[in-house]
Design a protein around this motif. Structure first.
Motif, mmCIF file in Angstrom:
data_model
loop_
_atom_site.group_PDB
_atom_site.id
_atom_site.type_symbol
_atom_site.label_atom_id
_atom_site.label_comp_id
_atom_site.label_asym_id
_atom_site.label_seq_id
_atom_site.Cartn_x
_atom_site.Cartn_y
_atom_site.Cartn_z
ATOM 1 N N ILE A 125 0.912 -1.143 -0.035
ATOM 2 C CA ILE A 125 0.261 0.050 -0.074
ATOM 3 C C ILE A 125 0.807 1.315 0.060
ATOM 4 O O ILE A 125 0.500 2.346 -0.538
ATOM 5 C CB ILE A 125 -0.955 0.017 1.317
ATOM 6 C CG1 ILE A 125 -1.829 -1.044 0.970
ATOM 7 C CG2 ILE A 125 -1.509 1.288 1.405
ATOM 8 C CD1 ILE A 125 -3.069 -1.227 1.995
ATOM 9 N N THR A 126 1.917 1.233 0.626
ATOM 10 C CA THR A 126 2.945 2.287 0.528
ATOM 11 C C THR A 126 3.341 2.660 -0.903
ATOM 12 O O THR A 126 3.425 3.839 -1.373
ATOM 13 C CB THR A 126 3.987 2.133 1.393
ATOM 14 O OG1 THR A 126 3.771 1.757 2.664
ATOM 15 C CG2 THR A 126 5.177 3.167 1.393
ATOM 16 N N ASP A 127 3.718 1.568 -1.635
ATOM 17 C CA ASP A 127 4.037 1.829 -2.899
ATOM 18 C C ASP A 127 2.861 2.496 -3.820
ATOM 19 O O ASP A 127 3.106 3.252 -4.540
ATOM 20 C CB ASP A 127 4.665 0.748 -3.644
ATOM 21 C CG ASP A 127 6.168 0.407 -3.426
ATOM 22 O OD1 ASP A 127 6.690 1.230 -2.953
ATOM 23 O OD2 ASP A 127 6.514 -0.687 -3.870
ATOM 24 N N GLU A 128 2.005 1.760 -3.661
ATOM 25 C CA GLU A 128 0.333 2.361 -4.339
ATOM 26 C C GLU A 128 0.377 3.817 -4.140
ATOM 27 O O GLU A 128 0.036 4.572 -4.864
ATOM 28 C CB GLU A 128 -0.552 1.515 -3.978
ATOM 29 C CG GLU A 128 -1.920 2.107 -4.593
ATOM 30 C CD GLU A 128 -3.062 1.307 -4.245
ATOM 31 O OE1 GLU A 128 -4.360 1.837 -4.155
ATOM 32 O OE2 GLU A 128 -3.121 0.333 -3.781
ATOM 33 N N ALA A 129 0.520 4.157 -2.681
ATOM 34 C CA ALA A 129 0.020 5.668 -2.418
ATOM 35 C C ALA A 129 1.140 6.616 -3.119
ATOM 36 O O ALA A 129 0.786 7.799 -3.598
ATOM 37 C CB ALA A 129 0.254 5.692 -0.861
ATOM 38 N N ALA A 130 2.410 6.270 -3.226
ATOM 39 C CA ALA A 130 3.314 7.051 -3.628
ATOM 40 C C ALA A 130 3.109 7.112 -5.313
ATOM 41 O O ALA A 130 3.108 8.164 -5.740
ATOM 42 C CB ALA A 130 5.003 6.532 -3.630
ATOM 43 N N TRP A 131 2.598 5.941 -6.017
ATOM 44 C CA TRP A 131 2.255 5.920 -7.317
ATOM 45 C C TRP A 131 1.190 6.752 -7.410
ATOM 46 O O TRP A 131 1.029 7.630 -8.642
ATOM 47 C CB TRP A 131 2.168 4.604 -7.786
ATOM 48 C CG TRP A 131 2.982 3.950 -8.762
ATOM 49 C CD1 TRP A 131 2.570 3.571 -10.145
ATOM 50 C CD2 TRP A 131 4.488 3.785 -8.614
ATOM 51 N NE1 TRP A 131 3.668 3.111 -10.961
ATOM 52 C CE2 TRP A 131 4.623 3.368 -10.046
ATOM 53 C CE3 TRP A 131 5.329 3.816 -7.747
ATOM 54 C CZ2 TRP A 131 6.172 2.897 -10.149
ATOM 55 C CZ3 TRP A 131 6.766 3.698 -8.058
ATOM 56 C CH2 TRP A 131 7.016 3.162 -9.133
ATOM 57 N N ARG A 132 0.058 6.705 -6.606
ATOM 58 C CA ARG A 132 -0.922 7.620 -6.940
ATOM 59 C C ARG A 132 -0.575 9.092 -6.995
ATOM 60 O O ARG A 132 -1.324 9.986 -7.728
ATOM 61 C CB ARG A 132 -2.066 7.429 -5.924
ATOM 62 C CG ARG A 132 -2.779 5.860 -6.069
ATOM 63 C CD ARG A 132 -3.864 5.827 -4.917
ATOM 64 N NE ARG A 132 -4.537 4.322 -5.413
ATOM 65 C CZ ARG A 132 -5.499 4.278 -6.240
ATOM 66 N NH1 ARG A 132 -5.815 5.464 -6.848
ATOM 67 N NH2 ARG A 132 -5.974 3.294 -6.579
ATOM 68 N N SER B 145 -5.483 5.650 2.934
ATOM 69 C CA SER B 145 -5.545 7.044 3.432
ATOM 70 C C SER B 145 -4.233 7.454 4.300
ATOM 71 O O SER B 145 -3.699 8.552 4.336
ATOM 72 C CB SER B 145 -6.774 7.583 3.909
ATOM 73 O OG SER B 145 -7.979 7.444 3.266
ATOM 74 N N ALA B 146 -4.132 6.323 5.287
ATOM 75 C CA ALA B 146 -3.080 6.571 6.149
ATOM 76 C C ALA B 146 -1.820 6.913 5.283
ATOM 77 O O ALA B 146 -0.916 7.764 5.793
ATOM 78 C CB ALA B 146 -2.808 5.719 7.144
ATOM 79 N N ALA B 147 -1.233 5.853 4.481
ATOM 80 C CA ALA B 147 -0.199 5.939 3.558
ATOM 81 C C ALA B 147 -0.186 7.088 2.895
ATOM 82 O O ALA B 147 1.221 7.648 2.826
ATOM 83 C CB ALA B 147 -0.282 4.647 2.630
ATOM 84 N N ILE B 148 -1.229 7.680 2.242
ATOM 85 C CA ILE B 148 -0.995 8.922 1.583
ATOM 86 C C ILE B 148 -0.648 9.984 2.496
ATOM 87 O O ILE B 148 0.116 10.967 1.985
ATOM 88 C CB ILE B 148 -2.237 9.367 0.817
ATOM 89 C CG1 ILE B 148 -2.497 8.348 -0.199
ATOM 90 C CG2 ILE B 148 -2.349 10.964 0.312
ATOM 91 C CD1 ILE B 148 -3.951 8.305 -0.977
ATOM 92 N N SER B 149 -1.155 9.972 3.720
ATOM 93 C CA SER B 149 -0.925 11.244 4.489
ATOM 94 C C SER B 149 0.558 11.152 4.959
ATOM 95 O O SER B 149 0.928 12.284 5.447
ATOM 96 C CB SER B 149 -1.905 11.430 5.732
ATOM 97 O OG SER B 149 -1.467 10.052 6.710
ATOM 98 N N GLN B 150 1.321 10.178 4.847
ATOM 99 C CA GLN B 150 2.570 9.935 5.407
ATOM 100 C C GLN B 150 3.649 10.407 4.315
ATOM 101 O O GLN B 150 4.859 10.291 4.556
ATOM 102 C CB GLN B 150 2.976 8.714 6.035
ATOM 103 C CG GLN B 150 2.067 8.304 7.373
ATOM 104 C CD GLN B 150 2.112 6.896 7.761
ATOM 105 O OE1 GLN B 150 2.923 6.078 7.302
ATOM 106 N NE2 GLN B 150 1.292 6.780 8.592
ATOM 107 N N LEU B 151 3.239 10.579 2.831
ATOM 108 C CA LEU B 151 4.205 10.852 1.906
ATOM 109 C C LEU B 151 4.912 11.874 2.143
ATOM 110 O O LEU B 151 4.263 13.031 2.492
ATOM 111 C CB LEU B 151 3.282 10.935 0.709
ATOM 112 C CG LEU B 151 2.779 9.453 0.094
ATOM 113 C CD1 LEU B 151 1.878 9.704 -1.002
ATOM 114 C CD2 LEU B 151 3.814 8.274 -0.138
#
Length: 800
Positions: free
Chosen positions: A635-642, A758-764
């Motif tokens: 999910i961390t990679d997905e958030a960064a890709w998004r 959502s949590a992973a996006i907030s930590q980018l």
């Protein structure tokens, strides 16, 4: 799911002359605007064909207040919305959809670009090249040329016979006369008296009206002006290849709703109707009736047949016989069902669909005046009092009524009770089974609204051959049409060894729709009819459609549907379904073929190779689609890709379309395919080869670190917030949430995936984004390139 709303929006004309339609829909997650200008390609001076289309393009190129990177298109894309425009013969439409909290700023940008376009010469010269590329593609596209040739039976002086798209020769931007004509057209038509603004959203009518008034305040005030006079069509009907066309010159005001009503019943494939009879007589395999033009009492009705040209005379005779039968019927039950299905469509439509429908200002159903218009239309076509006795009106849509059990609910043909896929959950429990059901009824979405989603997946031993795929798709056509009319979108895809049946929309009809769909799919055999040949697609669309197939490992093909069904393994996911709907699914679940398996593996992940797939195209243009997956399914990679996808979207378009002028079809977007997250870059070009397109795309990717560094902390924070807002429950529709959760299941994530994302996006942060960009540059998740040209060599490998 929003509750059903009043079929008519609130309509009024503001003090400055702007006509508005306002629709308050409680529960919608987004708001939408559709702005219609009563001016189109037939209203421009004869010496400047294409001027209206050209102006539509120019309006998106930024203003002094909102430059290109801050204009409507960039703003909407940055908030995960939708935006587009369309120039037709007598109208030009601009429309967009946004999360409600971002809607006011979108309207502000729309009004500013319409009222104060920059339109400097450099912008015009660049955009003319875009229209030139479109013209080249149009002139070489057989489908587009066939559509243009439809009008050859009309008088030569009618504007439908003319060229209106615009190209380098017709758009003489260097001439003062052209600039004056462009300015005059904008001043004459882009003013309040010539516009209708339709707003739809969860806001109250008072709030929507206030937004409309703010929009109107920026638009120049003017009175409604007369559009160019019509030229008589004069002809009544004519034949053009496999098309029959009927022309009308003096129809009443309600003729548009009458023509749409007539086309609906002409297009029905149910027994007793025209298409079913033509298929039985082997005269035609397909029929599509469409009102292709209407303005000020004029109309042109097209009936396109999938048939040999020599059969058209016999087809015409049968068509007139059916129309004569239809003209003598009591339309009351058809009007009632038609109104019901339109209300269902409205009930499941999002904000943008509703706004665009409202801008058409059509009745919900066929009004009494529409009945009078339809009677006149049929009379002008030439219906008579006598007709054949084998016609009858189509059976009522089974999904618009209360659920009824499907007849013959026994075993699937060719199977026995030994097949576990035929057991109900109750039967499994009675056998003391303890494992979790392969059909997972998820609680990840609330079940207290009217909408839901069902995903049913099979893993089969071999891919469906092209012939079998065609038969499977044909078997569902009538169920799909009935389901769509009842508020359920039904799709079936057979991609490699992954077959997927998906239902989204109103949940009440879903159990019945699922039963019918499974029955149709599992009764396919070698004698089942095939689908009609599809219209050739533009190259970039071919590549997009082929991408899911090439994101799976290749498998052999097979043509035996019965064997593939019985040896398959299946699982599924149901979302948002209440207890009543779940209980009603028992019979449908007993019909699922194959062996249930609650531990089906995820589709095989892409490897780190750089694979090239050549797709043959009949077009002379080149196209390339570069698919860049994440290095892992985390999910961390997905958030960064998004976040990367969000940041590059406008820049990629600006670089390859505006600056390099590669072509008109240029895009980048995040896609999820079989549970794999990827950024996809696509270009179609009339001049650059696929290899050259790829080179430009890779050069852009190499520049990602510099692009990221060009954003200050405030800008990056805003992008991150915009992305996070897209996954906020207040903005995410049930349909979009269901698709995300299905992809999450395929990727092996848990049911709290949306919260984790959502949590992973907030930590980018900047460094995480730079690291992700380097992973993308290094192709650590591999690359897939689909192109119209052959593989160039290392590091690319030609795929099997």
């Amino acid at each position: 799911m929003p509750a059903p709303t009043h079929p008519r929006p609130h309509t009024e004309t503001l003090a400055n002359g702007l006509r508005v339609t306002l629709r308050h829909v409680p529960g919608l997650k987004r708001s939408a605007a559709a702005l219609r200008v009563a001016a189109g390609s037939h209203d421009v001076p004869l010496e400047w064909p294409g001027l209206a289309h050209f102006l539509e393009h120019l309006l998106f190129l930024g203003t002094e207040r909102f430059p290109t990177g801050e204009g409507l298109m960039a703003y909407v894309q940055g908030h995960g919305g939708q935006v587009n425009a369309s120039t037709r013969e007598r109208t030009t439409d601009f429309f967009f959809e946004l999360p409600t909290q971002a809607f006011s700023a979108g309207l502000e940008r729309l009004s500013d670009m319409l009222a104060t376009p920059r339109m400097n010469l450099d912008d015009q010269l660049r955009e003319r090249e875009v229209l030139q590329a479109e013209f080249v593609a149009w002139s070489q596209d057989p489908t587009a040329q066939q559509q243009f040739s439809l009008f050859e039976g009309l008088p030569a002086e009618h504007p439908l016979r003319g060229f209106h798209a615009g190209n380098r020769d017709s758009l003489q931007v260097e001439q003062a006369a052209f600039q004056q004509a462009l300015k005059d057209f904008h001043q004459q038509f882009y003013q309040t008296g010539q516009m209708t603004l339709s707003l739809v959203g969860p806001q109250s009518l008072e709030e929507l009206k206030a937004l409309a008034e703010q929009f109107a305040a920026a638009i120049p005030v003017g009175d409604k002006v007369a559009q160019a006079a019509i030229v008589p069509l004069t002809v009544k009907s004519y034949q053009q290849r496999s098309n029959l066309l009927f022309a009308f010159d003096a129809l009443p005001e309600s003729s548009v709703e009458a023509l749409v009503f007539l086309c609906h019943w002409l297009n029905s494939a149910k027994p007793g109707g025209l298409l079913a009879h033509l298929q039985e007589q082997k005269l035609a395999d397909g029929l599509k009736a469409t009102p292709v033009y209407h303005f000020n009492g004029q109309a042109l009705l097209q009936l396109e047949f999938t048939a040999r040209a020599e059969s058209l005379n016999a087809i015409r005779e049968q068509m007139l016989d059916w129309l004569s039968f239809f003209a003598q019927q009591d339309w009351s039950p058809l009007r009632k069902e038609y109104a019901a299905l339109l209300e269902r469509q409205q009930q499941v439509s999002g904000a943008l669909q509703r706004a665009r429908l409202d801008s058409e200002q059509l009745e919900i159903g066929l009004s009494d005046k529409g009945v009078e218009a339809l009677t006149q239309i049929l009379g002008e076509i030439g219906t008579v009092d006598n007709f054949s006795g084998h016609w009858h009106l189509p059976a009522a849509n089974p999904f618009l009524r209360a659920n009824e059990p499907l007849a013959n609910a026994g075993l699937i043909r060719g199977q026995t009770s030994a097949h576990r896929g035929l057991r109900t959950f109750a039967q499994d429990r009675s056998r003391g089974r303890r494992e979790r059901s392969p059909m997972q009824f998820s609680q990840a979405l609330p079940d207290n609204n009217d909408e839901g989603a069902i995903y049913l997946r099979w893993q089969v031993e071999a891919a469906a051959s092209a012939d079998l795929h065609s038969r499977l798709q044909r078997s569902l056509q009538q169920t799909q049409q009935d389901a769509r009319e009842a508020g359920v979108e039904l799709t079936f895809s057979a991609t490699g060894n992954q077959w997927l049946l998906k239902l989204t929309g109103l949940q009440e009809p879903m159990p019945n729709v699922l039963e019918h769909a499974l029955k149709s799919l599992t009764e396919v055999d070698a004698n089942s009819p095939r689908s009609a040949p599809e219209t050739p697609l533009m190259p970039i669309r071919q590549l997009i459609n082929a991408l899911p197939e090439f994101c799976l490992e290749p498998v052999p093909t097979a043509d035996d549907a019965k064997h593939l069904w019985t040896t398959s393994r299946w699982d599924g996911l149901a979302l948002g379904l209440n207890q009543q709907t779940q209980s009603a699914m028992g019979l449908a679940l007993s019909r699922i073929p194959g062996t249930p398996d609650n531990q089906l593996p995820a589709p095989s992940a892409l490897d780190s190779r750089q694979l090239w797939h050549q797709i043959d195209s009949a077009s002379s243009e080149h196209a390339a689609l570069l698919c860049c997956p994440t290095a892992s399914r985390s999910i961390t990679d997905e958030a960064a890709w998004r976040l990367l996808a969000l940041i590059v979207q406008t820049s990629f378009y600006q670089r390859l379309r505006v600056e390099l002028k590669l072509g008109y079809a240029v895009f980048s977007a995040l896609r999820q395919i079989h549970g794999q997250t990827a950024i996809v870059f696509g270009v179609q070009s009339p001049t650059a080869s696929a290899l050259e397109i790829l080179g430009h795309a890779q050069a852009f990717i190499e520049g990602l670190p510099a692009l990221i560094e060009s954003h200050d902390d405030t800008s990056l924070s805003q992008h991150r917030q915009n992305l996070s807002d897209q996954f906020n429950d207040a903005n995410l529709s049930g349909k979009d949430a269901a698709e995300l959760l299905w992809q999450a299941k395929l990727a092996g994530h848990s049911s709290d995936y949306l919260e984790q994302l959502s949590a992973a996006i907030s930590q980018l942060d900047r460094q995480t984004l730079l690291t992700a960009a380097q992973h993308l540059i290094n192709a650590e998740g591999g690359y897939r390139c689909l192109a119209t040209d052959s593989a160039p060599g290392a590091p690319w490998q030609a795929a099997n």
